[in-house]
Write a protein that holds these residues in place. Structure first.
Motif, PDB file in Angstrom:
ATOM      1  N   ALA A  13       0.829  -1.214   0.000  1.00 12.44           N
ATOM      2  CA  ALA A  13       0.000   0.000   0.000  1.00 12.44           C
ATOM      3  C   ALA A  13       0.861   1.262   0.000  1.00 12.44           C
ATOM      4  O   ALA A  13       0.337   2.367  -0.084  1.00 12.44           O
ATOM      5  CB  ALA A  13      -0.899   0.000   1.230  1.00 12.44           C
ATOM      6  N   TYR A  14       2.186   1.096   0.097  1.00 11.14           N
ATOM      7  CA  TYR A  14       3.105   2.240   0.165  1.00 11.14           C
ATOM      8  C   TYR A  14       3.810   2.511  -1.162  1.00 11.14           C
ATOM      9  O   TYR A  14       4.783   3.266  -1.204  1.00 11.14           O
ATOM     10  CB  TYR A  14       4.157   1.983   1.254  1.00 11.14           C
ATOM     11  CG  TYR A  14       3.569   1.844   2.633  1.00 11.14           C
ATOM     12  CD1 TYR A  14       3.243   2.968   3.370  1.00 11.14           C
ATOM     13  CD2 TYR A  14       3.316   0.590   3.180  1.00 11.14           C
ATOM     14  CE1 TYR A  14       2.693   2.851   4.637  1.00 11.14           C
ATOM     15  CE2 TYR A  14       2.758   0.456   4.443  1.00 11.14           C
ATOM     16  CZ  TYR A  14       2.452   1.592   5.164  1.00 11.14           C
ATOM     17  OH  TYR A  14       1.900   1.482   6.419  1.00 11.14           O
ATOM     18  N   THR A  16       5.445   3.745  -4.400  1.00  9.94           N
ATOM     19  CA  THR A  16       5.802   5.130  -4.761  1.00  9.94           C
ATOM     20  C   THR A  16       6.853   5.098  -5.861  1.00  9.94           C
ATOM     21  O   THR A  16       7.671   4.173  -5.926  1.00  9.94           O
ATOM     22  CB  THR A  16       6.294   5.898  -3.504  1.00  9.94           C
ATOM     23  OG1 THR A  16       6.397   7.288  -3.826  1.00  9.94           O
ATOM     24  CG2 THR A  16       7.647   5.401  -3.002  1.00  9.94           C
ATOM     25  N   ASN A  73       7.013   8.746   1.513  1.00  8.79           N
ATOM     26  CA  ASN A  73       5.846   8.404   2.319  1.00  8.79           C
ATOM     27  C   ASN A  73       4.589   9.101   1.784  1.00  8.79           C
ATOM     28  O   ASN A  73       4.174  10.140   2.277  1.00  8.79           O
ATOM     29  CB  ASN A  73       6.116   8.775   3.783  1.00  8.79           C
ATOM     30  CG  ASN A  73       5.155   8.080   4.727  1.00  8.79           C
ATOM     31  OD1 ASN A  73       4.079   7.633   4.326  1.00  8.79           O
ATOM     32  ND2 ASN A  73       5.547   7.989   5.986  1.00  8.79           N
ATOM     33  N   GLN A  74       3.995   8.499   0.760  1.00  9.36           N
ATOM     34  CA  GLN A  74       2.816   9.083   0.101  1.00  9.36           C
ATOM     35  C   GLN A  74       1.650   9.251   1.072  1.00  9.36           C
ATOM     36  O   GLN A  74       0.949  10.254   1.037  1.00  9.36           O
ATOM     37  CB  GLN A  74       2.357   8.166  -1.047  1.00  9.36           C
ATOM     38  CG  GLN A  74       3.393   7.955  -2.125  1.00  9.36           C
ATOM     39  CD  GLN A  74       3.232   8.908  -3.288  1.00  9.36           C
ATOM     40  OE1 GLN A  74       2.345   9.764  -3.300  1.00  9.36           O
ATOM     41  NE2 GLN A  74       4.097   8.783  -4.278  1.00  9.36           N
ATOM     42  N   LYS A  75       1.451   8.255   1.926  1.00  2.59           N
ATOM     43  CA  LYS A  75       0.320   8.298   2.870  1.00  2.59           C
ATOM     44  C   LYS A  75       0.450   9.495   3.814  1.00  2.59           C
ATOM     45  O   LYS A  75      -0.515  10.212   4.060  1.00  2.59           O
ATOM     46  CB  LYS A  75       0.290   7.013   3.706  1.00  2.59           C
ATOM     47  CG  LYS A  75      -0.279   5.828   2.976  1.00  2.59           C
ATOM     48  CD  LYS A  75      -0.449   4.669   3.949  1.00  2.59           C
ATOM     49  CE  LYS A  75      -1.136   3.507   3.245  1.00  2.59           C
ATOM     50  NZ  LYS A  75      -1.572   2.484   4.188  1.00  2.59           N
ATOM     51  N   ARG A  78      -0.141  12.840   1.908  1.00  2.77           N
ATOM     52  CA  ARG A  78      -1.558  13.169   1.635  1.00  2.77           C
ATOM     53  C   ARG A  78      -2.193  13.884   2.811  1.00  2.77           C
ATOM     54  O   ARG A  78      -3.035  14.747   2.651  1.00  2.77           O
ATOM     55  CB  ARG A  78      -2.332  11.895   1.278  1.00  2.77           C
ATOM     56  CG  ARG A  78      -2.116  11.482  -0.184  1.00  2.77           C
ATOM     57  CD  ARG A  78      -3.169  10.491  -0.650  1.00  2.77           C
ATOM     58  NE  ARG A  78      -2.990   9.169  -0.087  1.00  2.77           N
ATOM     59  CZ  ARG A  78      -2.204   8.219  -0.621  1.00  2.77           C
ATOM     60  NH1 ARG A  78      -1.550   8.455  -1.750  1.00  2.77           N
ATOM     61  NH2 ARG A  78      -2.098   7.051  -0.047  1.00  2.77           N
ATOM     62  N   LYS A  79      -1.765  13.535   4.023  1.00  6.72           N
ATOM     63  CA  LYS A  79      -2.309  14.187   5.220  1.00  6.72           C
ATOM     64  C   LYS A  79      -1.423  15.328   5.689  1.00  6.72           C
ATOM     65  O   LYS A  79      -1.733  15.975   6.709  1.00  6.72           O
ATOM     66  CB  LYS A  79      -2.422  13.167   6.356  1.00  6.72           C
ATOM     67  CG  LYS A  79      -3.411  12.056   6.099  1.00  6.72           C
ATOM     68  CD  LYS A  79      -3.449  11.141   7.328  1.00  6.72           C
ATOM     69  CE  LYS A  79      -4.195   9.866   7.059  1.00  6.72           C
ATOM     70  NZ  LYS A  79      -3.910   8.845   8.083  1.00  6.72           N
ATOM     71  N   GLY A  83       4.269  11.440   9.760  1.00  4.73           N
ATOM     72  CA  GLY A  83       4.098  10.016   9.514  1.00  4.73           C
ATOM     73  C   GLY A  83       4.130   9.230  10.810  1.00  4.73           C
ATOM     74  O   GLY A  83       4.893   9.554  11.705  1.00  4.73           O
TER      75      GLY A  83
END
Ligand SMILES: [Zn+2]
Length: 225
Positions: A13-14, A16, A73-75, A78-79, A83
């Motif tokens: 899910a990471y 990139t 760290n795309q996740k 996004r926020k 992290g």
């Protein structure tokens, strides 16, 4: 020169993107990583611009290989958060231990495949190193005993000559930080590994400019530009 794009941690899910830029001739291997912390947007944008410039042939290498991971760290990005967990504490402390995060594990595999002599991890931090010895904003960090300490000092001397405002000058910081990418790459590979930190309170365009300038100076030191 060719620019190829691939996916890091592709089965997770990471996932990139990362880019491999190769000159026609063999030469040093140089790796640039950014976005290990998702809220450090100036350093992320700088790494993206560097890739764009290679794609547009505004930057060009004749020899060697440059690998760029612009947004680890795309996740978190996004926020716009650092992290959770802090990815820069999940890298292994020696070749005998395992990474504690799928992204750290994937990056380490990439590092072990390409075995870079040079490794830059781009970050942003609070405060100005020139004003407070405890602050990391506007600094280049090396691990104690790093073979890259002399180069870091020369890069800092060079960029500081271009910065009229003394408060914004860069300083070297020598820090042990177990679990960081810098410590892992220094300890496991013996590479010249650096953490570059701009101060995130400065104007975003200025931070991006400093980051790109520092990467260019290291590329010149490595004999690539
Ligand atoms: Zn950071």
């Amino acid at each position: 020169m060719i620019v190829e794009s691939y996916t890091l941690a592709s089965s997770t899910a990471y996932a990139t993107p990362y880019y491999v830029i190769r000159g026609e001739l063999p030469g040093p291997v140089f790796m640039v990583v950014s976005g290990i912390h998702g809220n450090e947007t100036g350093s992320i944008r700088a790494a993206q611009i560097i890739v764009e410039r290679f794609n547009q042939r505004r930057l060009y290498i004749h020899r060697g290989t440059i690998i760029v991971v612009p947004l680890m760290n795309q996740k978190a990005y996004r926020k716009r958060i650092r992290g959770v967990p802090d990815l820069n504490r999940t890298f292994p402390r020696s070749s005998k231990t395992a990474a504690k995060h799928p992204l750290a594990s994937a990056l380490l595999q990439l590092v072990l495949r390409y075995r870079p002599t040079w490794f830059l991890d781009l970050h942003e931090a609070n405060g100005l190193s020139q004003k407070n010895p405890k602050r990391l904003g506007q600094s280049i960090i090396v691990t104690p005993g790093s073979r890259g300490t002399g180069t870091a000092k020369r890069v800092i001397k060079g960029i500081n000559r271009t910065i009229p405002k003394t408060a914004y000058h860069f300083n070297i910081r020598i820090r042990e930080r177990p679990g960081s990418s810098r410590a892992a790459v220094t300890r496991i590979l013996g590479a010249k590994a650096f953490t570059v930190e701009t101060c995130w309170s400065l104007d975003r365009e200025l931070r991006i400019r400093y980051q790109i300038d520092i990467v260019s100076r290291f590329l010149k030191s490595a004999g690539l530009l």
